[in-house]
Motif scaffolding. Sequence first.
Motif, PDB file in Angstrom:
ATOM      1  N   ASP A  76       0.819  -1.216   0.000  1.00 49.78           N
ATOM      2  CA  ASP A  76       0.000   0.000   0.000  1.00 49.78           C
ATOM      3  C   ASP A  76       0.852   1.265   0.000  1.00 49.78           C
ATOM      4  OD1 ASP A  76      -2.229  -1.525  -0.077  1.00 49.78           O
ATOM      5  OD2 ASP A  76      -3.029  -0.930   1.878  1.00 49.78           O
ATOM      6  N   ARG A  80       0.071   4.031  -3.026  1.00 52.94           N
ATOM      7  CA  ARG A  80      -0.485   5.355  -2.742  1.00 52.94           C
ATOM      8  C   ARG A  80       0.107   6.442  -3.638  1.00 52.94           C
ATOM      9  NH1 ARG A  80      -0.310   3.505   2.869  1.00 52.94           N
ATOM     10  NH2 ARG A  80      -2.446   3.099   3.552  1.00 52.94           N
ATOM     11  N   PRO A 199      -5.720   1.270  -2.461  1.00 51.01           N
ATOM     12  CA  PRO A 199      -6.013   2.384  -1.543  1.00 51.01           C
ATOM     13  C   PRO A 199      -7.007   3.357  -2.170  1.00 51.01           C
ATOM     14  CG  PRO A 199      -3.641   1.989  -1.687  1.00 51.01           C
ATOM     15  CD  PRO A 199      -4.283   1.146  -2.746  1.00 51.01           C
ATOM     16  N   GLN A 203      -6.499   8.567  -0.237  1.00 48.39           N
ATOM     17  CA  GLN A 203      -5.226   8.190   0.381  1.00 48.39           C
ATOM     18  C   GLN A 203      -4.043   8.347  -0.574  1.00 48.39           C
ATOM     19  OE1 GLN A 203      -6.623   4.141   1.521  1.00 48.39           O
ATOM     20  NE2 GLN A 203      -6.132   4.758   3.623  1.00 48.39           N
ATOM     21  N   TRP A 204      -4.323   8.687  -1.820  1.00 50.62           N
ATOM     22  CA  TRP A 204      -3.245   8.855  -2.787  1.00 50.62           C
ATOM     23  C   TRP A 204      -2.420  10.092  -2.429  1.00 50.62           C
ATOM     24  CZ3 TRP A 204      -5.792   7.946  -8.274  1.00 50.62           C
ATOM     25  CH2 TRP A 204      -6.295   6.624  -8.317  1.00 50.62           C
TER      26      TRP A 204
END
Length: 419
Positions: A76, A80, A199, A203-204
Amino acid sequence: MTIAATRATIHTSLSLGARLVIQAATLLVVARVLGPLAFGEFAGLASLALTLGTLSSFGTNVVLLSEVAKKSSLRDTVLRYALPVTCIFGLLLFVAYFLIAHQWLHISEMSLAALVSVGISETIVQPLIAIISAEYQGRERTPDSQWLLNLPLFLRMLVALALWYTRPANALDIYAYGYVVASGAILILAIVTLRPAWPHPTQWRGPTTPEIRHASGFALLNITAVSPAELDKTLALRLLPFAAAGVYAAGTRVIGALILPVIAMMLTMLPRMFREHSHAPQTASRLSRWTLSCASLYSMVLALILWQAAPILQTVFGEHYRGLADIIRWLCPVLPGMAMRIVAGSSLMSMNKPWARAGFEAIGLLVLGLSALALSHRFGIHGMALALGCSEWSMAILGCAMIASFGVRRAPVNEQPVA
Protein backbone atom coordinates in the motif's frame (compact mmCIF):
# COMPACT_ATOMS: atom_id res chain seq x y z
CA MET A 1 16.42 -24.51 -10.13
CA THR A 2 14.03 -25.82 -7.44
CA ILE A 3 10.98 -27.98 -8.12
CA ALA A 4 8.71 -25.10 -7.09
CA ALA A 5 10.49 -22.74 -9.49
CA THR A 6 10.28 -25.32 -12.26
CA ARG A 7 6.56 -25.76 -11.65
CA ALA A 8 6.06 -21.99 -11.68
CA THR A 9 7.98 -21.74 -14.94
CA ILE A 10 5.75 -24.42 -16.48
CA HIS A 11 2.58 -22.66 -15.31
CA THR A 12 3.84 -19.31 -16.55
CA SER A 13 4.86 -20.91 -19.84
CA LEU A 14 1.32 -22.25 -20.21
CA SER A 15 -0.14 -18.80 -19.68
CA LEU A 16 2.35 -17.32 -22.12
CA GLY A 17 1.70 -20.24 -24.45
CA ALA A 18 -1.94 -19.17 -24.41
CA ARG A 19 -0.77 -15.65 -25.16
CA LEU A 20 1.25 -17.01 -28.07
CA VAL A 21 -1.84 -18.69 -29.52
CA ILE A 22 -3.96 -15.57 -28.94
CA GLN A 23 -1.38 -13.23 -30.45
CA ALA A 24 -0.79 -15.53 -33.41
CA ALA A 25 -4.51 -15.82 -34.14
CA THR A 26 -5.06 -12.07 -33.72
CA LEU A 27 -2.02 -11.24 -35.83
CA LEU A 28 -3.12 -13.54 -38.62
CA VAL A 29 -6.74 -12.39 -38.67
CA VAL A 30 -6.03 -8.67 -38.34
CA ALA A 31 -3.25 -8.81 -40.93
CA ARG A 32 -5.49 -10.57 -43.46
CA VAL A 33 -8.53 -8.36 -42.79
CA LEU A 34 -6.65 -5.05 -42.92
CA GLY A 35 -4.10 -5.84 -45.62
CA PRO A 36 -0.44 -4.83 -45.45
CA LEU A 37 -1.00 -1.08 -45.94
CA ALA A 38 -3.53 -0.54 -43.13
CA PHE A 39 -1.84 -3.16 -40.96
CA GLY A 40 1.47 -1.35 -41.28
CA GLU A 41 -0.15 1.88 -40.11
CA PHE A 42 -1.91 0.20 -37.21
CA ALA A 43 1.18 -1.76 -36.08
CA GLY A 44 3.37 1.34 -36.19
CA LEU A 45 0.90 3.42 -34.19
CA ALA A 46 0.27 0.68 -31.63
CA SER A 47 4.02 0.26 -31.17
CA LEU A 48 4.44 4.00 -30.64
CA ALA A 49 1.63 4.09 -28.06
CA LEU A 50 2.94 0.99 -26.29
CA THR A 51 6.48 2.40 -26.15
CA LEU A 52 5.32 5.69 -24.64
CA GLY A 53 2.94 3.84 -22.33
CA THR A 54 5.84 2.10 -20.64
CA LEU A 55 6.69 5.48 -19.10
CA SER A 56 3.19 6.05 -17.71
CA SER A 57 3.92 4.45 -14.35
CA PHE A 58 7.36 6.14 -14.20
CA GLY A 59 8.87 2.87 -13.02
CA THR A 60 6.60 2.54 -9.99
CA ASN A 61 5.29 -0.80 -11.27
CA VAL A 62 8.81 -2.27 -10.98
CA VAL A 63 9.24 -0.65 -7.55
CA LEU A 64 5.98 -2.33 -6.51
CA LEU A 65 7.19 -5.69 -7.80
CA SER A 66 10.54 -5.49 -5.99
CA GLU A 67 9.11 -4.16 -2.70
CA VAL A 68 6.28 -6.71 -2.56
CA ALA A 69 8.78 -9.50 -3.38
CA LYS A 70 10.84 -8.45 -0.35
CA LYS A 71 8.03 -7.54 2.08
CA SER A 72 4.34 -7.71 1.15
CA SER A 73 3.33 -5.15 3.78
CA LEU A 74 4.99 -2.42 1.69
CA ARG A 75 2.34 -2.85 -1.01
CA ASP A 76 0.00 0.00 0.00
CA THR A 77 2.91 2.37 0.66
CA VAL A 78 3.96 2.08 -2.99
CA LEU A 79 0.44 2.07 -4.42
CA ARG A 80 -0.49 5.36 -2.74
CA TYR A 81 1.88 7.22 -5.04
CA ALA A 82 2.13 4.74 -7.95
CA LEU A 83 -1.54 5.10 -8.93
CA PRO A 84 -1.70 8.92 -9.22
CA VAL A 85 1.69 8.98 -10.97
CA THR A 86 0.43 6.48 -13.57
CA CYS A 87 -2.79 8.42 -14.21
CA ILE A 88 -1.08 11.81 -14.58
CA PHE A 89 1.87 10.64 -16.65
CA GLY A 90 -0.46 8.53 -18.78
CA LEU A 91 -2.49 11.60 -19.78
CA LEU A 92 0.66 13.56 -20.62
CA LEU A 93 2.06 10.70 -22.70
CA PHE A 94 -1.23 10.32 -24.56
CA VAL A 95 -0.90 13.94 -25.67
CA ALA A 96 2.68 13.27 -26.79
CA TYR A 97 1.57 10.17 -28.73
CA PHE A 98 -1.19 12.09 -30.48
CA LEU A 99 1.14 14.90 -31.54
CA ILE A 100 3.84 12.51 -32.82
CA ALA A 101 1.29 10.50 -34.80
CA HIS A 102 -0.06 13.61 -36.52
CA GLN A 103 3.06 15.67 -36.99
CA TRP A 104 5.73 13.03 -37.69
CA LEU A 105 4.03 9.89 -38.99
CA HIS A 106 1.35 11.66 -41.09
CA ILE A 107 -1.18 8.89 -40.59
CA SER A 108 -3.87 8.90 -43.27
CA GLU A 109 -5.91 5.68 -42.97
CA MET A 110 -6.90 5.76 -39.29
CA SER A 111 -9.75 8.01 -38.18
CA LEU A 112 -9.32 10.43 -35.29
CA ALA A 113 -11.47 8.27 -33.00
CA ALA A 114 -9.43 5.15 -33.79
CA LEU A 115 -6.19 7.03 -33.20
CA VAL A 116 -7.47 8.15 -29.80
CA SER A 117 -8.69 4.63 -28.92
CA VAL A 118 -5.29 3.02 -29.43
CA GLY A 119 -3.54 5.82 -27.53
CA ILE A 120 -5.81 5.71 -24.49
CA SER A 121 -5.53 1.94 -24.29
CA GLU A 122 -1.73 1.83 -24.28
CA THR A 123 -0.84 5.00 -22.36
CA ILE A 124 -3.49 4.93 -19.61
CA VAL A 125 -5.50 1.70 -19.34
CA GLN A 126 -2.81 -0.93 -19.92
CA PRO A 127 -0.31 0.70 -17.50
CA LEU A 128 -2.93 0.48 -14.74
CA ILE A 129 -3.44 -3.21 -15.55
CA ALA A 130 0.34 -3.60 -15.40
CA ILE A 131 0.31 -2.23 -11.83
CA ILE A 132 -1.94 -5.11 -10.74
CA SER A 133 0.13 -7.59 -12.74
CA ALA A 134 3.32 -6.36 -11.04
CA GLU A 135 1.77 -6.94 -7.62
CA TYR A 136 0.86 -10.51 -8.56
CA GLN A 137 4.35 -11.12 -9.87
CA GLY A 138 5.93 -9.73 -6.70
CA ARG A 139 3.84 -12.19 -4.68
CA GLU A 140 5.24 -14.95 -6.93
CA ARG A 141 1.84 -15.37 -8.55
CA THR A 142 3.47 -15.00 -11.94
CA PRO A 143 0.95 -17.19 -13.81
CA ASP A 144 -1.89 -15.02 -12.45
CA SER A 145 -0.07 -11.88 -13.53
CA GLN A 146 0.30 -13.23 -17.04
CA TRP A 147 -3.29 -14.44 -17.31
CA LEU A 148 -4.37 -10.93 -16.35
CA LEU A 149 -2.30 -9.53 -19.22
CA ASN A 150 -3.73 -12.21 -21.53
CA LEU A 151 -7.38 -11.28 -21.01
CA PRO A 152 -7.38 -8.01 -23.02
CA LEU A 153 -5.57 -9.85 -25.81
CA PHE A 154 -8.23 -12.56 -25.76
CA LEU A 155 -11.04 -10.02 -26.08
CA ARG A 156 -9.20 -8.32 -28.95
CA MET A 157 -8.92 -11.68 -30.65
CA LEU A 158 -12.70 -12.06 -30.42
CA VAL A 159 -13.11 -8.63 -32.03
CA ALA A 160 -10.70 -9.64 -34.80
CA LEU A 161 -12.59 -12.87 -35.43
CA ALA A 162 -15.87 -10.94 -35.63
CA LEU A 163 -14.28 -8.71 -38.26
CA TRP A 164 -13.09 -11.78 -40.14
CA TYR A 165 -16.65 -13.07 -40.48
CA THR A 166 -18.38 -9.76 -41.15
CA ARG A 167 -15.70 -7.98 -43.25
CA PRO A 168 -17.02 -4.42 -42.65
CA ALA A 169 -15.71 -1.56 -44.75
CA ASN A 170 -14.40 0.28 -41.65
CA ALA A 171 -12.62 -2.74 -40.14
CA LEU A 172 -9.65 -0.70 -38.92
CA ASP A 173 -11.84 1.72 -36.95
CA ILE A 174 -13.92 -1.07 -35.40
CA TYR A 175 -10.83 -3.00 -34.32
CA ALA A 176 -9.34 0.13 -32.76
CA TYR A 177 -12.53 0.71 -30.77
CA GLY A 178 -12.52 -2.91 -29.63
CA TYR A 179 -8.87 -2.47 -28.66
CA VAL A 180 -9.63 0.09 -25.95
CA VAL A 181 -12.94 -1.46 -24.84
CA ALA A 182 -11.20 -4.80 -24.23
CA SER A 183 -8.53 -3.19 -22.05
CA GLY A 184 -11.06 -1.05 -20.17
CA ALA A 185 -13.32 -4.01 -19.39
CA ILE A 186 -10.45 -6.08 -17.96
CA LEU A 187 -9.16 -3.15 -15.90
CA ILE A 188 -12.56 -2.68 -14.29
CA LEU A 189 -12.87 -6.41 -13.62
CA ALA A 190 -9.37 -6.58 -12.12
CA ILE A 191 -9.96 -3.61 -9.82
CA VAL A 192 -13.32 -4.94 -8.59
CA THR A 193 -11.93 -8.43 -7.83
CA LEU A 194 -8.54 -7.35 -6.40
CA ARG A 195 -7.97 -8.38 -2.77
CA PRO A 196 -6.90 -6.40 -0.87
CA ALA A 197 -8.39 -3.47 -2.77
CA TRP A 198 -6.38 -0.52 -4.00
CA PRO A 199 -6.01 2.38 -1.54
CA HIS A 200 -8.90 4.83 -1.84
CA PRO A 201 -8.13 7.93 -3.97
CA THR A 202 -8.34 10.07 -0.81
CA GLN A 203 -5.23 8.19 0.38
CA TRP A 204 -3.24 8.86 -2.79
CA ARG A 205 -0.29 11.22 -2.59
CA GLY A 206 2.56 12.53 -4.63
CA PRO A 207 5.90 10.70 -4.49
CA THR A 208 8.70 12.02 -2.33
CA THR A 209 12.06 13.00 -3.82
CA PRO A 210 13.76 9.73 -2.72
CA GLU A 211 10.86 7.74 -4.17
CA ILE A 212 11.17 9.59 -7.47
CA ARG A 213 14.90 8.91 -7.55
CA HIS A 214 14.36 5.23 -6.82
CA ALA A 215 11.69 4.86 -9.51
CA SER A 216 13.42 6.96 -12.18
CA GLY A 217 15.95 4.27 -13.05
CA PHE A 218 13.15 1.75 -13.48
CA ALA A 219 11.19 4.26 -15.59
CA LEU A 220 14.07 4.58 -18.02
CA LEU A 221 14.47 0.82 -17.82
CA ASN A 222 10.82 0.30 -18.78
CA ILE A 223 11.02 2.32 -21.97
CA THR A 224 14.43 1.03 -23.03
CA ALA A 225 13.33 -2.55 -22.37
CA VAL A 226 10.21 -2.31 -24.55
CA SER A 227 11.50 0.05 -27.24
CA PRO A 228 13.87 -2.41 -28.97
CA ALA A 229 10.95 -4.74 -29.65
CA GLU A 230 8.50 -2.01 -30.67
CA LEU A 231 10.24 1.11 -31.97
CA ASP A 232 11.44 -0.60 -35.16
CA LYS A 233 7.83 -0.89 -36.38
CA THR A 234 7.27 2.82 -35.85
CA LEU A 235 10.52 3.58 -37.68
CA ALA A 236 9.46 1.24 -40.49
CA LEU A 237 6.21 3.18 -40.80
CA ARG A 238 8.23 6.36 -41.24
CA LEU A 239 11.06 5.00 -43.43
CA LEU A 240 9.32 2.43 -45.65
CA PRO A 241 6.24 2.48 -47.89
CA PHE A 242 3.18 1.61 -45.83
CA ALA A 243 2.70 -1.78 -47.54
CA ALA A 244 6.34 -2.75 -46.93
CA ALA A 245 6.02 -1.57 -43.33
CA GLY A 246 3.05 -3.92 -42.99
CA VAL A 247 5.03 -6.92 -44.26
CA TYR A 248 7.93 -6.02 -41.95
CA ALA A 249 5.57 -5.63 -38.97
CA ALA A 250 4.03 -9.04 -39.65
CA GLY A 251 7.49 -10.66 -39.71
CA THR A 252 8.65 -9.02 -36.49
CA ARG A 253 5.38 -9.87 -34.74
CA VAL A 254 5.98 -13.53 -35.58
CA ILE A 255 9.49 -13.30 -34.13
CA GLY A 256 8.23 -11.51 -31.02
CA ALA A 257 5.53 -14.09 -30.37
CA LEU A 258 7.96 -17.01 -30.58
CA ILE A 259 10.34 -15.51 -28.00
CA LEU A 260 7.62 -15.65 -25.31
CA PRO A 261 9.01 -18.81 -23.57
CA VAL A 262 12.19 -16.88 -22.74
CA ILE A 263 10.07 -14.11 -21.24
CA ALA A 264 8.11 -16.73 -19.26
CA MET A 265 11.30 -18.10 -17.76
CA MET A 266 12.57 -14.67 -16.73
CA LEU A 267 9.24 -13.56 -15.27
CA THR A 268 9.20 -16.67 -13.10
CA MET A 269 12.81 -16.33 -11.97
CA LEU A 270 12.77 -12.57 -11.33
CA PRO A 271 11.36 -12.50 -7.76
CA ARG A 272 13.86 -15.17 -6.67
CA MET A 273 16.74 -13.39 -8.40
CA PHE A 274 15.86 -10.16 -6.55
CA ARG A 275 16.21 -12.03 -3.25
CA GLU A 276 19.30 -14.05 -4.14
CA HIS A 277 21.28 -11.01 -5.27
CA SER A 278 20.65 -9.49 -1.84
CA HIS A 279 21.56 -12.57 0.22
CA ALA A 280 23.46 -15.09 -1.95
CA PRO A 281 25.24 -13.47 -4.93
CA GLN A 282 26.90 -16.73 -6.06
CA THR A 283 23.54 -18.47 -6.30
CA ALA A 284 22.19 -15.53 -8.27
CA SER A 285 25.17 -15.71 -10.64
CA ARG A 286 24.49 -19.39 -11.27
CA LEU A 287 20.85 -18.59 -11.99
CA SER A 288 21.91 -15.93 -14.51
CA ARG A 289 24.26 -18.35 -16.30
CA TRP A 290 21.64 -21.09 -16.33
CA THR A 291 18.91 -18.87 -17.78
CA LEU A 292 21.30 -17.42 -20.36
CA SER A 293 22.30 -20.91 -21.53
CA CYS A 294 18.70 -22.09 -21.80
CA ALA A 295 17.59 -18.97 -23.66
CA SER A 296 20.49 -19.18 -26.12
CA LEU A 297 19.87 -22.85 -26.91
CA TYR A 298 16.13 -22.36 -27.33
CA SER A 299 16.50 -19.35 -29.62
CA MET A 300 19.07 -21.02 -31.88
CA VAL A 301 16.89 -24.11 -32.33
CA LEU A 302 13.87 -21.88 -32.92
CA ALA A 303 15.74 -19.87 -35.57
CA LEU A 304 16.57 -23.04 -37.50
CA ILE A 305 12.95 -24.23 -37.38
CA LEU A 306 11.60 -20.83 -38.37
CA TRP A 307 13.95 -20.66 -41.37
CA GLN A 308 12.37 -23.84 -42.74
CA ALA A 309 8.81 -22.80 -41.87
CA ALA A 310 8.99 -19.32 -43.42
CA PRO A 311 7.31 -20.26 -46.75
CA ILE A 312 4.45 -21.90 -44.84
CA LEU A 313 3.91 -18.74 -42.82
CA GLN A 314 3.76 -16.63 -45.96
CA THR A 315 1.06 -18.92 -47.35
CA VAL A 316 -0.92 -18.61 -44.12
CA PHE A 317 -0.80 -14.79 -44.18
CA GLY A 318 -2.05 -14.67 -47.77
CA GLU A 319 -1.01 -13.45 -51.18
CA HIS A 320 -1.00 -9.77 -50.18
CA TYR A 321 2.04 -10.42 -47.97
CA ARG A 322 4.46 -11.31 -50.73
CA GLY A 323 8.03 -11.27 -49.44
CA LEU A 324 7.06 -12.26 -45.89
CA ALA A 325 9.01 -15.55 -46.04
CA ASP A 326 12.09 -13.67 -47.17
CA ILE A 327 11.92 -11.09 -44.39
CA ILE A 328 11.30 -13.79 -41.75
CA ARG A 329 14.50 -15.52 -42.84
CA TRP A 330 16.38 -12.24 -42.60
CA LEU A 331 15.04 -11.92 -39.05
CA CYS A 332 16.04 -15.45 -37.93
CA PRO A 333 19.60 -14.40 -36.89
CA VAL A 334 18.02 -11.75 -34.66
CA LEU A 335 16.40 -14.35 -32.39
CA PRO A 336 19.46 -15.43 -30.33
CA GLY A 337 20.47 -11.82 -29.78
CA MET A 338 16.94 -10.94 -28.69
CA ALA A 339 16.82 -13.85 -26.22
CA MET A 340 20.20 -12.96 -24.71
CA ARG A 341 19.17 -9.30 -24.42
CA ILE A 342 16.02 -10.25 -22.49
CA VAL A 343 17.96 -12.43 -20.03
CA ALA A 344 20.74 -9.88 -19.58
CA GLY A 345 18.27 -7.06 -18.94
CA SER A 346 16.29 -9.01 -16.33
CA SER A 347 19.48 -10.16 -14.61
CA LEU A 348 20.79 -6.60 -14.30
CA MET A 349 17.45 -5.46 -12.92
CA SER A 350 17.56 -8.16 -10.24
CA MET A 351 21.09 -6.98 -9.35
CA ASN A 352 19.62 -3.53 -8.62
CA LYS A 353 21.45 -2.09 -11.63
CA PRO A 354 18.58 -0.34 -13.47
CA TRP A 355 20.88 2.35 -14.88
CA ALA A 356 23.23 -0.28 -16.30
CA ARG A 357 20.35 -2.01 -18.05
CA ALA A 358 18.93 1.27 -19.27
CA GLY A 359 22.39 2.21 -20.50
CA PHE A 360 22.99 -0.81 -22.72
CA GLU A 361 19.44 -0.71 -24.04
CA ALA A 362 19.73 3.02 -24.77
CA ILE A 363 22.86 2.26 -26.78
CA GLY A 364 20.90 -0.43 -28.61
CA LEU A 365 18.16 2.06 -29.44
CA LEU A 366 20.74 4.48 -30.76
CA VAL A 367 22.19 1.70 -32.92
CA LEU A 368 18.67 0.87 -34.12
CA GLY A 369 17.87 4.45 -35.09
CA LEU A 370 21.15 5.18 -36.86
CA SER A 371 21.36 1.85 -38.67
CA ALA A 372 17.69 2.01 -39.70
CA LEU A 373 18.22 5.44 -41.25
CA ALA A 374 21.33 4.28 -43.08
CA LEU A 375 20.33 0.76 -44.11
CA SER A 376 16.62 1.19 -44.94
CA HIS A 377 17.53 3.95 -47.40
CA ARG A 378 19.88 1.60 -49.24
CA PHE A 379 18.33 -1.85 -48.73
CA GLY A 380 14.66 -1.06 -48.01
CA ILE A 381 12.82 -3.64 -45.92
CA HIS A 382 15.93 -5.81 -45.64
CA GLY A 383 17.78 -2.83 -44.21
CA MET A 384 15.24 -2.65 -41.37
CA ALA A 385 15.88 -6.32 -40.57
CA LEU A 386 19.64 -5.69 -40.55
CA ALA A 387 19.16 -2.67 -38.30
CA LEU A 388 17.14 -4.72 -35.82
CA GLY A 389 19.85 -7.39 -35.82
CA CYS A 390 22.57 -4.81 -35.17
CA SER A 391 20.54 -3.40 -32.29
CA GLU A 392 19.67 -6.70 -30.59
CA TRP A 393 23.17 -8.17 -30.84
CA SER A 394 24.85 -4.99 -29.60
CA MET A 395 22.57 -5.05 -26.54
CA ALA A 396 23.13 -8.77 -25.96
CA ILE A 397 26.91 -8.41 -26.01
CA LEU A 398 26.95 -5.29 -23.81
CA GLY A 399 24.44 -6.76 -21.34
CA CYS A 400 26.35 -10.01 -20.91
CA ALA A 401 29.61 -8.09 -20.46
CA MET A 402 28.00 -5.97 -17.73
CA ILE A 403 26.70 -9.05 -15.89
CA ALA A 404 30.16 -10.59 -15.95
CA SER A 405 31.74 -7.36 -14.73
CA PHE A 406 29.31 -6.80 -11.85
CA GLY A 407 29.45 -10.49 -10.88
CA VAL A 408 33.24 -10.42 -10.57
CA ARG A 409 33.12 -7.25 -8.45
CA ARG A 410 30.51 -8.59 -6.03
CA ALA A 411 31.70 -12.19 -5.57
CA PRO A 412 33.31 -12.60 -2.12
CA VAL A 413 36.60 -14.46 -2.26
CA ASN A 414 35.80 -17.08 0.37
CA GLU A 415 32.03 -17.37 -0.02
CA GLN A 416 30.79 -20.93 -0.10
CA PRO A 417 28.11 -21.96 -2.61
CA VAL A 418 24.56 -21.67 -1.31
CA ALA A 419 22.23 -24.57 -2.00
